[in-house]
Design an enzyme around this catalytic site. Structure first.
Site, PDB file in Angstrom:
ATOM      1  N   SER A 226       0.752  -1.359  -0.098  1.00 21.46           N
ATOM      2  CA  SER A 226       0.006   0.041  -0.143  1.00 21.46           C
ATOM      3  C   SER A 226       0.764   1.464   0.018  1.00 21.46           C
ATOM      4  CB  SER A 226      -0.933  -0.192   1.131  1.00 21.46           C
ATOM      5  OG  SER A 226      -1.733  -1.100   1.405  1.00 21.46           O
TER       6      SER A 226
ATOM      7  N   ALA B 196      -6.259   2.685   1.391  1.00 19.96           N
ATOM      8  CA  ALA B 196      -7.861   2.940   1.626  1.00 19.96           C
ATOM      9  C   ALA B 196      -8.230   3.708   3.190  1.00 19.96           C
ATOM     10  CB  ALA B 196      -8.918   1.711   1.387  1.00 19.96           C
TER      11      ALA B 196
ATOM     12  N   HIS C  17     -10.401  -3.895  -3.605  1.00 14.97           N
ATOM     13  CA  HIS C  17     -10.551  -5.069  -4.620  1.00 14.97           C
ATOM     14  C   HIS C  17     -11.673  -5.031  -5.373  1.00 14.97           C
ATOM     15  CE1 HIS C  17      -6.662  -5.783  -3.147  1.00 14.97           C
ATOM     16  NE2 HIS C  17      -6.860  -6.344  -2.026  1.00 14.97           N
TER      17      HIS C  17
END
Length: 288
Positions: A63, A123, A160
């Site tokens: 990430s 996220a 996803h």
């Protein structure tokens, strides 16, 4: 270090269709691997993020949020990015709210418990930038729908394939964080990248970068067979939907971040530092 001295490199990536698509040519020896061998480690992104903090893998998907914590050990490869250009992770719920503004969305979300796929995911950081601090529960990304349906949380932060399947699973969208970020900055939302350990000697780094680039290009040039290779990882998706998802996250930014992609990372991590969600300033370093 030569290929003979260090023939095996650990390569971590998620068991997702976009990563499988990117690494198809490497996994199936469709390109020249220059004498190197790769041990593919398929693990969820939160696990890969945690492993990167310990420097365990030579190359890993990561990430962009987590990169802030491993920049001392890893440099970003200029290819392999997952960028949401006007789309990205979403907060969903089983209720049916209607909103006319981001202010109303924030107001509705205030005080709600939100299931998140990991605190080091991009996220999660993007939702902090949108909402501020919020009550959350960490749930594996593929169990977030269930967590909301069973009442462990009132909303879910989905990543996803959930971005394409949430409606058929009975959920409604509260906010798309990639869409919000684009409105705010004009930039894509930097979600994931690939990193290479800095202790790999420079000549080998260049080889590994070239191999990665060629693998991505091979998948894009042989799309149908690369999508077919990715289907075992396409949870709840048929081939057309999987192909659509892959197209969202394997694109021109994946071939190279470019100026906009690099600026997006600087803005994302810089804003997080300014607002107190990162404790250190990060200057992205790319493998040349």
């Amino acid at each position: 270090m030569t290929a003979h001295d260090q023939p095996v490199f650990t390569l971590g990536h998620s068991p997702d269709p976009d990563d499988a698509f990117m690494f198809y040519a490497m996994a199936e020896n469709k390109i020249d691997l220059r004498g190197y061998r790769f041990e593919h480690r398929l693990e969820d992104i939160q696990t890969l993020n945690e492993r990167a903090t310990r420097g365990e893998l030579h190359i890993s998907a990561i990430s962009i949020h987590a990169y802030a914590y491993v920049a001392d050990k890893y440099a970003l490869l200029p290819c392999g990015a997952s960028m949401g250009d006007g789309y990205g992770p979403m907060v969903v719920t089983v209720e049916l709210p209607t909103f006319n503004s981001d202010r109303e969305r924030r107001g509705w979300l205030h005080g709600k418990r939100i299931a998140v796929p990991g605190k080091m995911t991009s996220a999660y950081l993007a939702l902090q930038l949108f909402l501020g601090e919020f009550e959350h529960v960490v749930v594996p990304f593929d169990q977030i729908f269930e967590a909301v349906k069973t009442g462990r949380a009132e909303c879910g932060l989905i990543i996803h394939e959930g971005q394409l399947t949430y409606a058929q699973s009975g959920f409604t969208k509260v906010v798309d964080l990639g869409e919000w970020w684009k409105r705010e900055t004009g930039l894509p939302l930097p979600l994931g990248g690939n990193v290479l350990r800095k202790d790999v000697p420079e000549p080998v780094r260049r080889d590994l970068l070239q191999i990665m680039r060629e693998s991505i290009d091979y998948g894009l040039a042989h799309r149908e067979e690369a999508v077919a290779h990715s289907m075992p990882y396409a949870r709840d998706m048929d081939a057309p939907l999987a192909s659509k998802f892959i197209g969202m996250y394997v694109n021109d930014y994946t071939r190279d971040y470019g100026d906009a992609g690099r600026e997006a990372i600087r803005r994302f991590l810089g804003t997080a530092k300014t607002r107190g969600y990162l404790t250190r300033a990060v200057t992205p370093e790319f493998v040349a």
